[in-house]
Every structure is written in structure tokens, then in C-alpha cells.
Design a protein around this motif. Structure first.
Motif, PDB file in Angstrom:
ATOM      1  N   PRO A 357       0.831  -1.193   0.000  1.00  0.00           N
ATOM      2  CA  PRO A 357       0.000   0.000   0.000  1.00  0.00           C
ATOM      3  C   PRO A 357       0.878   1.260   0.000  1.00  0.00           C
ATOM      4  O   PRO A 357       2.039   1.197   0.409  1.00  0.00           O
ATOM      5  N   ARG A 358       0.351   2.376  -0.426  1.00  0.00           N
ATOM      6  CA  ARG A 358       1.146   3.615  -0.559  1.00  0.00           C
ATOM      7  C   ARG A 358       1.787   4.018   0.769  1.00  0.00           C
ATOM      8  O   ARG A 358       2.882   4.566   0.795  1.00  0.00           O
ATOM      9  N   ASP A 359       1.104   3.751   1.901  1.00  0.00           N
ATOM     10  CA  ASP A 359       1.660   4.140   3.206  1.00  0.00           C
ATOM     11  C   ASP A 359       2.142   2.930   4.018  1.00  0.00           C
ATOM     12  O   ASP A 359       2.380   3.035   5.211  1.00  0.00           O
ATOM     13  N   TRP A 360       2.228   1.756   3.385  1.00  0.00           N
ATOM     14  CA  TRP A 360       2.719   0.519   4.020  1.00  0.00           C
ATOM     15  C   TRP A 360       1.816   0.023   5.142  1.00  0.00           C
ATOM     16  O   TRP A 360       2.227  -0.766   5.978  1.00  0.00           O
ATOM     17  N   ARG A 423       4.339   6.872 -10.803  1.00  0.00           N
ATOM     18  CA  ARG A 423       4.456   5.739  -9.892  1.00  0.00           C
ATOM     19  C   ARG A 423       5.734   4.940 -10.225  1.00  0.00           C
ATOM     20  O   ARG A 423       6.501   4.579  -9.350  1.00  0.00           O
ATOM     21  N   TRP A 424       5.922   4.710 -11.520  1.00  0.00           N
ATOM     22  CA  TRP A 424       7.082   3.929 -11.975  1.00  0.00           C
ATOM     23  C   TRP A 424       8.387   4.639 -11.568  1.00  0.00           C
ATOM     24  O   TRP A 424       9.301   4.016 -11.032  1.00  0.00           O
ATOM     25  N   VAL A 425       8.418   5.957 -11.785  1.00  0.00           N
ATOM     26  CA  VAL A 425       9.636   6.718 -11.460  1.00  0.00           C
ATOM     27  C   VAL A 425       9.881   6.668  -9.947  1.00  0.00           C
ATOM     28  O   VAL A 425      10.984   6.368  -9.478  1.00  0.00           O
ATOM     29  N   GLY A 426       8.826   6.913  -9.171  1.00  0.00           N
ATOM     30  CA  GLY A 426       8.976   6.973  -7.712  1.00  0.00           C
ATOM     31  C   GLY A 426       9.424   5.639  -7.126  1.00  0.00           C
ATOM     32  O   GLY A 426      10.370   5.574  -6.332  1.00  0.00           O
ATOM     33  N   ASN A 428      10.805   2.947  -8.601  1.00  0.00           N
ATOM     34  CA  ASN A 428      12.132   2.465  -8.996  1.00  0.00           C
ATOM     35  C   ASN A 428      13.246   3.342  -8.431  1.00  0.00           C
ATOM     36  O   ASN A 428      14.325   2.847  -8.094  1.00  0.00           O
ATOM     37  N   THR A 429      12.968   4.645  -8.260  1.00  0.00           N
ATOM     38  CA  THR A 429      13.970   5.496  -7.598  1.00  0.00           C
ATOM     39  C   THR A 429      14.153   5.016  -6.163  1.00  0.00           C
ATOM     40  O   THR A 429      15.280   4.925  -5.661  1.00  0.00           O
ATOM     41  N   GLY A 430      13.046   4.682  -5.501  1.00  0.00           N
ATOM     42  CA  GLY A 430      13.127   4.169  -4.119  1.00  0.00           C
ATOM     43  C   GLY A 430      13.978   2.900  -4.049  1.00  0.00           C
ATOM     44  O   GLY A 430      14.824   2.746  -3.167  1.00  0.00           O
ATOM     45  N   LEU A 431      13.769   1.996  -5.022  1.00  0.00           N
ATOM     46  CA  LEU A 431      14.540   0.735  -5.021  1.00  0.00           C
ATOM     47  C   LEU A 431      16.032   1.011  -5.243  1.00  0.00           C
ATOM     48  O   LEU A 431      16.893   0.446  -4.568  1.00  0.00           O
ATOM     49  N   HIS A 432      16.324   1.937  -6.178  1.00  0.00           N
ATOM     50  CA  HIS A 432      17.742   2.275  -6.416  1.00  0.00           C
ATOM     51  C   HIS A 432      18.362   2.912  -5.181  1.00  0.00           C
ATOM     52  O   HIS A 432      19.511   2.638  -4.830  1.00  0.00           O
ATOM     53  N   LEU A 433      17.589   3.779  -4.520  1.00  0.00           N
ATOM     54  CA  LEU A 433      18.120   4.443  -3.321  1.00  0.00           C
ATOM     55  C   LEU A 433      18.429   3.423  -2.228  1.00  0.00           C
ATOM     56  O   LEU A 433      19.463   3.496  -1.557  1.00  0.00           O
ATOM     57  N   ALA A 434      17.526   2.450  -2.056  1.00  0.00           N
ATOM     58  CA  ALA A 434      17.742   1.439  -1.007  1.00  0.00           C
ATOM     59  C   ALA A 434      19.044   0.684  -1.295  1.00  0.00           C
ATOM     60  O   ALA A 434      19.865   0.460  -0.390  1.00  0.00           O
ATOM     61  N   ALA A 435      19.252   0.334  -2.569  1.00  0.00           N
ATOM     62  CA  ALA A 435      20.483  -0.389  -2.926  1.00  0.00           C
ATOM     63  C   ALA A 435      21.699   0.509  -2.697  1.00  0.00           C
ATOM     64  O   ALA A 435      22.737   0.059  -2.197  1.00  0.00           O
ATOM     65  N   ALA A 436      21.556   1.805  -3.037  1.00  0.00           N
ATOM     66  CA  ALA A 436      22.689   2.731  -2.874  1.00  0.00           C
ATOM     67  C   ALA A 436      23.020   2.928  -1.398  1.00  0.00           C
ATOM     68  O   ALA A 436      24.194   3.006  -1.012  1.00  0.00           O
ATOM     69  N   THR A 456      13.092   8.267   2.681  1.00  0.00           N
ATOM     70  CA  THR A 456      11.901   8.337   3.533  1.00  0.00           C
ATOM     71  C   THR A 456      10.913   9.353   2.968  1.00  0.00           C
ATOM     72  O   THR A 456       9.705   9.145   2.959  1.00  0.00           O
ATOM     73  N   ARG A 457      11.457  10.467   2.468  1.00  0.00           N
ATOM     74  CA  ARG A 457      10.583  11.498   1.885  1.00  0.00           C
ATOM     75  C   ARG A 457       9.826  10.956   0.684  1.00  0.00           C
ATOM     76  O   ARG A 457       8.631  11.201   0.512  1.00  0.00           O
ATOM     77  N   LEU A 458      10.555  10.217  -0.137  1.00  0.00           N
ATOM     78  CA  LEU A 458       9.987   9.731  -1.396  1.00  0.00           C
ATOM     79  C   LEU A 458       8.962   8.622  -1.158  1.00  0.00           C
ATOM     80  O   LEU A 458       7.876   8.619  -1.732  1.00  0.00           O
ATOM     81  N   THR A 459       9.332   7.678  -0.285  1.00  0.00           N
ATOM     82  CA  THR A 459       8.479   6.486  -0.158  1.00  0.00           C
ATOM     83  C   THR A 459       7.650   6.510   1.111  1.00  0.00           C
ATOM     84  O   THR A 459       6.742   5.701   1.278  1.00  0.00           O
ATOM     85  N   GLY A 460       7.971   7.396   2.043  1.00  0.00           N
ATOM     86  CA  GLY A 460       7.267   7.425   3.329  1.00  0.00           C
ATOM     87  C   GLY A 460       7.657   6.228   4.181  1.00  0.00           C
ATOM     88  O   GLY A 460       6.978   5.890   5.145  1.00  0.00           O
ATOM     89  N   HIS A 461       8.778   5.575   3.852  1.00  0.00           N
ATOM     90  CA  HIS A 461       9.135   4.342   4.565  1.00  0.00           C
ATOM     91  C   HIS A 461      10.596   4.332   4.942  1.00  0.00           C
ATOM     92  O   HIS A 461      11.431   4.662   4.114  1.00  0.00           O
TER      93      HIS A 461
END
Ligand code: FAD
Length: 461
Positions: A357-360, A423-426, A428-436, A456-461
């Protein structure tokens, strides 16, 4: 070398002939008291508790493929008490008591699933060995210690989560290069497909009808539409988790996120003597792009991880279950933990979608007027939470005002996801950030605070 099977290890190691048994398709318009869309844990647990509560109810489960085709037949087999969001986030929307009550209900759910499996004769090859989160860097060790301090602030004690020194952690699982870890008793390792297939059979014994090869094309008030006719019912339960966005009206409700897994061949006794792992604790470390592993009952390691890309338009395709780079990253993580396995044969590589969900916040809903009910959004922690959701839905549908129907996830509304391509940009950016973040922290040994804040700002998580 044999090419690894693309099927889930779990589907492949069901008792002989289990998947050959196909249940009949829906054959025409039907009336029921409760129609359940989706034959995974959520749908089947809901059917189970409803049928136990009121044996006279006419309950129909509509499943597009076969019972246990989705995440329920492919997951890491962590039957855990984990919630996908923090106690602070829950308390901010409800109360401290609400957060603690939800956590305690999740703790108890682990034993509830094991008890039903025992009572129904479901051999899910379960061992309740708790879960071990090891620190593979000093930084992870500091964070894990903090997580124990935080648990104490919330009055969760040593019997919920405890710090283990390096020696204590290695006594459980002698993984390489670990700096300590945490252990919680609230988890069992299970064979997920045996659990879901056994549950489907248990539900049928209670008089529930399961139709397989029956895709629902639309859910409307009191109606589930299929190519073979409508099912009209007082209540229609949507239990589709990662597949939710395949229904046109629900495209932005949940996000299908791929999690990928692999399994080794059965490993030799020498390896198990050296590593021990006799408690079958489920195993992870503290990185952002999580990995999760279990020692299977037949002596393999099954290990999974996130990082597979999100597909534009929430597309779900079998081909997306094979992402060579992600499977290689998972194998690399396995060999980091157990260098002895550098040459171990990988017999299975697979993947599946979980629902985010958008807010987990996972949630459980019933609208009496339209008869529309739903549960899901477990974000990768659904093996036990689906049972809690099923019991809660059974209470809501039968009008039972219980402790469960007052938990904070009941009636919670998550915001919808952004339209594409945002949605796609947000995501996948979140996934790249987590890996980085993982890569930078491993390299520098220091928290990647700036990247963390952006994420956290981008994904709220
Ligand atoms: C690789 C992986 C590893 C995971 N590891 C863990 C773990 O270790 N621990 C944990 O707690 N959670 C884990 N999860 C998450 C957990 O598996 C899920 O939260 C849980 O299985 C969700 O169950 P469900 O019944 O809601 O969804 P699903 O099991 O996905 O069931 C949905 C069902 O709906 C069917 N369907 C789809 N479309 C339609 C339609 N139009 N009409 C009718 N039926 C339809 C599908 O075929 C499927 O059977 C993991 C998930 C994955 C993918």
C-alpha cells in the motif's frame, strides 16, 4: 550444470500429484452468502473461520489459477509476527495501546496458524525456531542494538526480542563475518505451499466450494463477475494482494512488488555440522533491500530478496520472475553468509508479487451496504497476517464485535498510488536508493543519512 527450475521450490516439493488435482471451474451464474475472490491465504483463512463460525453459510472461493498459485505458494516461509510499519506510525494514527494490541495479536497469530495446521492435519513442515537477524557490519550491529532498546521502550521484553553477542548468534547459525544479532521467538519456518494447499483441503472439508481456473473480471456491489457468469452474494471479499491492480477499478490501490527467491540443492551433512542451524531459525540481516532465508525441512537453504524492478502499469508477467541480476545478488548474499556454498548447485529460481500500500499500512474492510470487503497490503509480511485478517473478516462479516475488529488496521484507508509514469519513477527510484544506501554503508561503515532522508521522503518508509 542443470538449469534451475523456474517454478517455486515449494510448488515443486508438494506431495506427489497434489497440483494435478484441479478443482472445477465455475459453470454458470451462482448465488452465495459470501463470495471470496482469490485462493491464497487471505481468501482461504477467511473462508475457514467463516465456515467454522457458521457451517450453514454458502461460501464460494473464486481463483484464477489454482489455490496457492500466488504469493502464498511462493514465499520465504517466515510465519512471523512482523508488521510492515513501525509502532510509532501505528500509534500516531491510533494510540500506543492500539499499536501494542496489534503487535500482540500478530504474536499470537503465529501459534494460531500452527495450532490449526496441527488440528487439520496439515503437514507444513513447521518449526518454531524464532528469527535471527544478524549484523554483517558494525553499523548494523549498532542499529540492531537500538532496535532492542526501542522494543524495551514499548515494554516488549527479552522474551520478545533480545540482543545476541557474536558468539551467541554464531551458536545458532555459524554464518561468516557476523558482529552479533537479535533473536525473537515469534517466528516459525514453514513450507508455504504445503500450508496453503492443506488449508484449501481443510476449507473444502468444512463445506466451502473452491472454483479454480475462474478469473474474476470485475467486483461490484454484491457481485463478482466472471466469464462463466456472475456470483451474487451478500458479501464479496477481495483477497487479491499483489494481483489487486489487475482489476480496472483497483489499479492504484496496491502496488505489485516482485520479491525473488532461490533454493540450493539439499546440502551435505558436513555443511550442517559446521553451520548447525538446528533450530531452523529464519535468518536475515539488517540491510535496506532485505534478504530472508530459511533452512528447509529437506536440508536446503531457500533465500530471497527484494530489488527486482517495478514494471510500468503494475504489469505482472511470468518473465518478470526471472531477473538474472537480482537472483545473482541473492546468490552473492548467500555466499557472503556461507562461503562454503560458493559452488553449491542452485536448483530453483523463482519470484512472485507481494502487495504494497502507498503508506505501508495493511488493512481489513467491510462495507455492509455494498457488501464489499477486502484485506491485504501486508507488504511482504503476510504469512501470518493473512490469518489475522481472515479471523477479523469473519468477525466483521458475522457481526461479532471483538478485540480483533477494534485493531487499528480495521477500516484504515491508505492513499492511492500516483498515476503512471510517476508511480514507476517513484518506486524504482526508491529501489535504487535502497540499494545505494546499502552499498554506501557497507563501503564507509557510516550511516548514509542524506540518502536515507531522501528515501523516507519519497516512499514514506
Ligand atoms: C517471493 C515472496 C516471498 C515472501 N516471503 C514472505 C515471508 O517469508 N513471510 C511473510 O510473512 N510474507 C512473505 N511474503 C508475502 C506473503 O506471501 C503474502 O503476503 C501472502 O501470501 C498474501 O496472501 P494472499 O492470499 O493475500 O495473496 P496471494 O497468495 O497472492 O493470493 C491471491 C490469489 O488471487 C488469485 N488471483 C489473481 N487474480 C485473480 C482474479 N482476477 N480472479 C480470481 N483470482 C485471482 C491469484 O492466482 C492468487 O492465488 C512473500 C511474498 C513473495 C512473493
Amino acid at each position: 550444470m542443470i538449469a534451475p527450475a523456474p517454478r517455486s521450490l515449494w510448488h515443486d516439493t508438494l506431495p506427489d500429484g497434489d497440483l494435478l488435482r484441479q478443482r472445477p471451474q465455475l459453470s454458470g451464474p451462482t448465488e452465495a452468502d459470501v463470495a471470496i475472490v482469490g485462493g491464497g491465504y487471505t481468501g482461504l483463512w477467511t473462508a475457514y473461520y467463516l465456515a467454522r463460525r457458521d457451517p450453514g453459510l454458502r461460501i464460494v472461493v473464486l481463483e484464477k489459477d489454482f489455490a496457492g498459485f500466488g504469493a502464498s505458494g511462493r514465499n520465504g516461509g517466515w510465519l512471523s509476527n512482523l508488521l510492515p510499519l513501525s509502532w510509532e506510525a501505528i500509534a500516531a494514527e491510533s494510540s500506543r495501546e492500539g499499536a501494542v494490541a496489534w503487535q500482540r495479536a500478530a504474536d499470537a497469530t503465529v501459534d494460531e496458524v500452527l495450532a490449526v495446521a496441527r488440528d487439520e492435519g496439515i503437514d507444513a513442515q513447521a518449526t518454531k525456531g524464532g528469527f535471527l537477524c544478524v549484523a554483517t557490519t558494525e553499523l548494523q550491529a549498532a542499529r540492531l542494538r537500538e532496535s532492542v532498546d526501542r522494543a524495551r521502550e514499548w515494554d516488549f521484553g527479552d522474551d520478545d526480542l533480545r540482543w545476541l553477542s557474536r558468539a551467541e548468534a554464531r551458536e545458532r547459525v555459524a554464518a561468516d563475518r557476523i558482529y552479533g544479532g537479535t533473536w525473537s521467538p515469534h517466528c516459525a519456518a514453514v513450507h508455504p505451499a504445503r500450508l496453503v494447499r492443506g488449508l484449501a483441503a481443510a476449507v473444502e472439508r468444512l463445506g466451502v466450494t473452491i472454483h479454480e481456473s475462474t478469473p474474476v473480471t470485475e467486483i461490484a456491489p454484491h457481485t463478482a463477475r466472471t466469464p462463466f457468469g456472475d456470483v451474487t452474494a451478500d458479501v464479496v471479499v477481495r483477497a487479491l494482494e499483489g494481483y489487486t491492480p489487475t482489476l480496472a477499478a483497483s489499479r492504484r490501490d496496491l502496488l505489485p512488488l516482485y520479491s525473488l527467491m532461490l533454493a540450493t540443492e539439499p546440502l551435505p551433512d558436513d555443511f550442517w555440522k559446521e553451520v548447525d542451524w538446528s533450530g531452523r531459525e529464519t535468518l536475515s540481516d539488517d540491510r535496506r533491500l532485505i534478504i530472508y532465508a530459511q533452512r528447509t525441512a529437506d536440508g536446503r537453504i531457500a533465500i530471497g530478496g527484494r530489488g527486482a524492478p517495478y514494471r510500468l502499469g503494475s504489469r505482472i508477467r511470468p518473465a518478470h520472475e526471472q531477473a538474472r541480476g537480482v537472483h545473482e545478488m541473492i546468490r552473492h548474499s548467500l555466499v557472503e553468509l556461507f562461503p562454503q556454498l560458493a559452488d553449491a548447485e542452485i536448483t530453483h529460481r523463482w519470484g512472485g508479487v507481494l502487495g504494497v500500500p502507498r503508506d505501508w499500512w495493511p488493512s481489513v474492510h467491510l462495507d455492509r451496504e455494498t457488501g464489499l470487503a477486502r484485506a491485504g497490503g501486508y507488504a511482504g509480511d503476510g504469512v501470518a497476517l493473512t490469518n489475522l485478517a481472515g479471523r477479523t473478516l469473519a468477525d466483521l462479516i458475522t457481526g461479532e464485535d471483538s478485540d480483533l475488529t477494534r485493531l487499528p488496521w480495521v477500516g484504515h484507508r491508505s492513499p492511492r498510488f500516483e498515476p503512471e509514469p510517476l508511480r514507476w519513477v517513484g518506486v524504482n527510484t526508491g529501489l535504487h536508493l535502497a540499494a545505494a544506501i546499502d552499498e554506501r554503508e557497507r563501503r564507509t561503515g557510516r550511516p548514509a543519512a542524506v540518502l536515507d532522508r531522501v528515501m523516507t521522503r519519497l516512499t514514506g518508509h
